[in-house]
Write a protein that holds these residues in place. Structure first.
Motif, PDB file in Angstrom:
ATOM      1  N   LEU A  24       0.821  -1.208   0.000  1.00 54.05           N
ATOM      2  CA  LEU A  24       0.000   0.000   0.000  1.00 54.05           C
ATOM      3  C   LEU A  24       0.856   1.259   0.000  1.00 54.05           C
ATOM      4  O   LEU A  24       0.506   2.262  -0.626  1.00 54.05           O
ATOM      5  CB  LEU A  24      -0.915   0.016   1.225  1.00 54.05           C
ATOM      6  CG  LEU A  24      -2.145  -0.870   1.145  1.00 54.05           C
ATOM      7  CD1 LEU A  24      -2.832  -0.931   2.502  1.00 54.05           C
ATOM      8  CD2 LEU A  24      -3.101  -0.363   0.097  1.00 54.05           C
ATOM      9  N   ALA A  25       1.983   1.225   0.697  1.00 51.63           N
ATOM     10  CA  ALA A  25       2.830   2.411   0.789  1.00 51.63           C
ATOM     11  C   ALA A  25       3.652   2.640  -0.476  1.00 51.63           C
ATOM     12  O   ALA A  25       3.818   3.784  -0.905  1.00 51.63           O
ATOM     13  CB  ALA A  25       3.755   2.283   1.991  1.00 51.63           C
ATOM     14  N   LEU A  26       4.167   1.579  -1.071  1.00 55.24           N
ATOM     15  CA  LEU A  26       5.086   1.731  -2.193  1.00 55.24           C
ATOM     16  C   LEU A  26       4.395   1.723  -3.554  1.00 55.24           C
ATOM     17  O   LEU A  26       4.833   2.420  -4.471  1.00 55.24           O
ATOM     18  CB  LEU A  26       6.150   0.635  -2.141  1.00 55.24           C
ATOM     19  CG  LEU A  26       7.023   0.633  -0.887  1.00 55.24           C
ATOM     20  CD1 LEU A  26       7.962  -0.554  -0.888  1.00 55.24           C
ATOM     21  CD2 LEU A  26       7.788   1.934  -0.764  1.00 55.24           C
ATOM     22  N   VAL A  27       3.365   0.933  -3.701  1.00 54.71           N
ATOM     23  CA  VAL A  27       2.682   0.804  -4.998  1.00 54.71           C
ATOM     24  C   VAL A  27       1.168   0.827  -4.765  1.00 54.71           C
ATOM     25  O   VAL A  27       0.487  -0.170  -4.964  1.00 54.71           O
ATOM     26  CB  VAL A  27       3.093  -0.507  -5.706  1.00 54.71           C
ATOM     27  CG1 VAL A  27       2.674  -0.474  -7.160  1.00 54.71           C
ATOM     28  CG2 VAL A  27       4.570  -0.788  -5.587  1.00 54.71           C
ATOM     29  N   PRO A  28       0.627   1.972  -4.354  1.00 53.18           N
ATOM     30  CA  PRO A  28      -0.804   1.997  -4.005  1.00 53.18           C
ATOM     31  C   PRO A  28      -1.734   1.729  -5.180  1.00 53.18           C
ATOM     32  O   PRO A  28      -2.836   1.223  -4.978  1.00 53.18           O
ATOM     33  CB  PRO A  28      -1.017   3.406  -3.447  1.00 53.18           C
ATOM     34  CG  PRO A  28       0.132   4.210  -3.924  1.00 53.18           C
ATOM     35  CD  PRO A  28       1.267   3.252  -4.149  1.00 53.18           C
ATOM     36  N   GLU A  29      -1.299   2.041  -6.408  1.00 54.30           N
ATOM     37  CA  GLU A  29      -2.185   1.816  -7.556  1.00 54.30           C
ATOM     38  C   GLU A  29      -2.295   0.347  -7.942  1.00 54.30           C
ATOM     39  O   GLU A  29      -3.202  -0.040  -8.668  1.00 54.30           O
ATOM     40  CB  GLU A  29      -1.718   2.649  -8.768  1.00 54.30           C
ATOM     41  CG  GLU A  29      -0.369   2.246  -9.339  1.00 54.30           C
ATOM     42  CD  GLU A  29       0.806   2.892  -8.619  1.00 54.30           C
ATOM     43  OE1 GLU A  29       1.933   2.558  -8.991  1.00 54.30           O
ATOM     44  OE2 GLU A  29       0.611   3.703  -7.704  1.00 54.30           O
ATOM     45  N   ARG A  30      -1.404  -0.503  -7.443  1.00 54.89           N
ATOM     46  CA  ARG A  30      -1.448  -1.922  -7.799  1.00 54.89           C
ATOM     47  C   ARG A  30      -1.953  -2.807  -6.668  1.00 54.89           C
ATOM     48  O   ARG A  30      -1.953  -4.024  -6.794  1.00 54.89           O
ATOM     49  CB  ARG A  30      -0.043  -2.393  -8.200  1.00 54.89           C
ATOM     50  CG  ARG A  30       0.391  -1.713  -9.503  1.00 54.89           C
ATOM     51  CD  ARG A  30       1.439  -2.457 -10.215  1.00 54.89           C
ATOM     52  NE  ARG A  30       1.072  -3.856 -10.410  1.00 54.89           N
ATOM     53  CZ  ARG A  30       1.948  -4.782 -10.718  1.00 54.89           C
ATOM     54  NH1 ARG A  30       3.207  -4.493 -10.865  1.00 54.89           N
ATOM     55  NH2 ARG A  30       1.564  -6.031 -10.881  1.00 54.89           N
ATOM     56  N   LEU A  33      -8.157  -4.986  -2.762  1.00 53.29           N
ATOM     57  CA  LEU A  33      -8.997  -4.994  -1.574  1.00 53.29           C
ATOM     58  C   LEU A  33      -8.395  -5.855  -0.458  1.00 53.29           C
ATOM     59  O   LEU A  33      -8.425  -5.477   0.709  1.00 53.29           O
ATOM     60  CB  LEU A  33     -10.398  -5.497  -1.941  1.00 53.29           C
ATOM     61  CG  LEU A  33     -11.418  -5.540  -0.822  1.00 53.29           C
ATOM     62  CD1 LEU A  33     -11.702  -4.140  -0.315  1.00 53.29           C
ATOM     63  CD2 LEU A  33     -12.692  -6.196  -1.308  1.00 53.29           C
ATOM     64  N   LEU A  34      -7.837  -6.998  -0.826  1.00 52.53           N
ATOM     65  CA  LEU A  34      -7.260  -7.903   0.179  1.00 52.53           C
ATOM     66  C   LEU A  34      -6.132  -7.238   0.949  1.00 52.53           C
ATOM     67  O   LEU A  34      -6.062  -7.350   2.177  1.00 52.53           O
ATOM     68  CB  LEU A  34      -6.760  -9.182  -0.500  1.00 52.53           C
ATOM     69  CG  LEU A  34      -6.097 -10.200   0.423  1.00 52.53           C
ATOM     70  CD1 LEU A  34      -7.093 -10.717   1.438  1.00 52.53           C
ATOM     71  CD2 LEU A  34      -5.517 -11.337  -0.375  1.00 52.53           C
ATOM     72  N   GLU A  35      -5.256  -6.529   0.255  1.00 56.04           N
ATOM     73  CA  GLU A  35      -4.158  -5.847   0.932  1.00 56.04           C
ATOM     74  C   GLU A  35      -4.674  -4.771   1.878  1.00 56.04           C
ATOM     75  O   GLU A  35      -4.168  -4.603   2.988  1.00 56.04           O
ATOM     76  CB  GLU A  35      -3.187  -5.235  -0.081  1.00 56.04           C
ATOM     77  CG  GLU A  35      -2.351  -6.251  -0.804  1.00 56.04           C
ATOM     78  CD  GLU A  35      -3.009  -6.739  -2.077  1.00 56.04           C
ATOM     79  OE1 GLU A  35      -4.205  -6.431  -2.299  1.00 56.04           O
ATOM     80  OE2 GLU A  35      -2.338  -7.444  -2.841  1.00 56.04           O
ATOM     81  N   GLY A  36      -5.677  -4.029   1.443  1.00 58.80           N
ATOM     82  CA  GLY A  36      -6.247  -2.995   2.296  1.00 58.80           C
ATOM     83  C   GLY A  36      -6.895  -3.558   3.550  1.00 58.80           C
ATOM     84  O   GLY A  36      -6.715  -3.035   4.644  1.00 58.80           O
TER      85      GLY A  36
END
Length: 67
Positions: A24-30, A33-36
């Motif tokens: 989320l910090a380094l590549v937020p556009e990729r 939902l699971l990561e969030g």
């Protein structure tokens, strides 16, 4: 043997949480939902022990004189 399983589960859970947070910090556009959900859930669980422990300070009010 059970303690080893708990330690291993904690390490795996921590690694998954860090993976989600760094994603989320380094590549937020990729990130999806699971990561969030994983990042928000881990952060919430990190705060949980602070908020669920009872306050052991001096008691005030009408209940202070009892018990």
């Amino acid at each position: 043997m059970a303690a080893l399983g708990l330690v291993l589960a904690g390490l795996v859970g921590g690694a998954l949480w860090w993976w989600a947070v760094l994603g989320l910090a380094l590549v937020p556009e990729r990130t999806g939902l699971l990561e969030g959900i994983l990042a928000a859930g881990g952060w919430g669980l990190g705060l949980l022990p602070v908020h669920v422990t009872p306050h052991r300070g001096p008691r005030r009010g009408a209940a202070a004189g009892r018990g």
